[in-house]
Motif scaffolding. Sequence first.
Motif: not given
Ligand SMILES: Cc1cc2nc3c(=O)[nH]c(=O)nc-3n(C[C@H](O)[C@H](O)[C@H](O)COP(=O)(O)OP(=O)(O)OC[C@H]3O[C@@H](n4cnc5c(N)ncnc54)[C@H](O)[C@@H]3O)c2cc1C
Length: 453
Positions: A68-69, A71, A73-74, A78, A131, A135-136, A143-144, A146-147, A197-198, A202
């Motif tokens: 968990r990073g 949290g 994620g959408l 996690a 976006a 917070i992320s 791990a995702t 992210a874009g 995605e974990g 890790v």
């Molecule tokens: C308001 C809002 C806007 C958003 N906009 C975007 C956007 O524009 N683009 C986008 O891509 N996403 C967006 N997201 C989704 C989210 O922020 C991303 O997916 C982000 O990358 C997740 O990061 P996190 O640290 O919160 O990961 P978490 O939610 O904690 O975990 C996400 C996944 O990664 C795994 N993980 C986390 N950390 C590790 C690690 N160190 N090693 C291995 N696995 C790990 C977890 O097991 C889980 O499967 C948005 C979310 C919100 C709430």
Amino acid sequence: MTTIDSLSAVLPAGAVLSDPDVIERYRRDSAAAPTAGTPLAVVRATCTEDVQEVLRWASAHRVAVVPRGAGSGLSGGADAVDGAIVLSTERMRDIRIDVATRTAVVQPGLTNIEVKRAAAEHGLWYPPDPASVDISSIGGNAATNAGGLCCVKYGVTGDYVLGMQVVLADGTAVRLGGPRLKDVAGLSLTKLFVGSEGILGVITELTLRLIPAQSPASTVVALFGSVNDAANAVVAITGLLRPAMLEFMDHASINAVEDHLKMGLDRSARAMLLVQSDAPGAAADEVAAILAECEKCGATEVFATDDPAEGAAFTAARRAMFPAVEKMGSLLLEDVGVPIPQLPAMVTGVEDIAAECDVLICMVAHAGDGNTHPVIVFDPTDADATDRAHRAFARIMELAIALGGTITGEHGVGRLKRDWLPAQLGDDVMALTQSIKDALDPHGILNPGAVLH
Ligand SMILES: Cc1cc2nc3c(=O)[nH]c(=O)nc-3n(C[C@H](O)[C@H](O)[C@H](O)COP(=O)(O)OP(=O)(O)OC[C@H]3O[C@@H](n4cnc5c(N)ncnc54)[C@H](O)[C@@H]3O)c2cc1C
């Protein structure tokens, strides 16, 4: 000694938390799915060695580990599993910038914005900008894969991950890649872990590519009488040039954000495009071309600004869509993507699905990437409305697949979209994916239930 005491014994004092109030805070990601389980404990690791201890212990006891990073994620990726350890990286916060190689070596618990700020102190830029930038975590971003908003020109997280340290299911820590811009020695294992995605390991450290700071951007705002006209403008603009941002909001999103921020958005618009150009020396030409394409595609109003504060206000409006819509009810969040020429069919198809299923869908999109976020809003106390929302959720993913698209462009499959993955990938690719998972995690302890059943 209880099982959990044997874990506490090999970790720093206070790393293992099992208080029910604490556990509750780590059970779900931001999709807030009701299906999340109850973990045995939360471990807040401080270093790679802590992560190794957790995975050695979990392998020996066959206990599931959910990385968990932050949290944010959408996709439920996690979300906790009953009896698992939730392994949080939030206390792993070191960062080192190396100006000579233009890289940052970061631990996973920093937020994306903290990485950007550290790079900016050296005149450098880390572009990927979900976006959720504030917070992320950077580990969760990797791990995702992210874009975000500027990915249309600058690429996604994976384009900036040069290397990493990752702890495997048995507790072995390996280093992959490094501060080299070109490196084809061996298989592309760094890329394998980006977006995993974990479920494969890790991530405990990342080496990220940085680039020179971005030039100031000019912003075009265009309003349209239909989502189809706006999507046609996206096709036209991306056929001509590479904007630094090309975002879309539909009528329902514009109104949700206007309710939330009260910033004077035009509530009557059926769709809005937000386009930026940062082309050094050519922004004026690009802006003129963008304005012309929007007008040709039937924009009802267009204007441009080179005032960074005004541009930032519109970007903030786009980023505020999720918090704005969250106030309206329970949400099912889509992340479907299509090849750009199919964008008009995707957005009009979503409107049709909303009408046929009788549900409210607010849609935004990283339109220049063909990546749309239709968000279905429903009342969870109404069984019929909930059923219709879930029907719409399935139909949108089916539509994306039928248009040659993907069920997820950036949020990941997690637990909420895994039932649709075989329809996109096919049985052969699912089997290949499972065999990679089995090779790296033979006991299936890493994030079980995410991506794969
Ligand atoms: C308001 C809002 C806007 C958003 N906009 C975007 C956007 O524009 N683009 C986008 O891509 N996403 C967006 N997201 C989704 C989210 O922020 C991303 O997916 C982000 O990358 C997740 O990061 P996190 O640290 O919160 O990961 P978490 O939610 O904690 O975990 C996400 C996944 O990664 C795994 N993980 C986390 N950390 C590790 C690690 N160190 N090693 C291995 N696995 C790990 C977890 O097991 C889980 O499967 C948005 C979310 C919100 C709430």
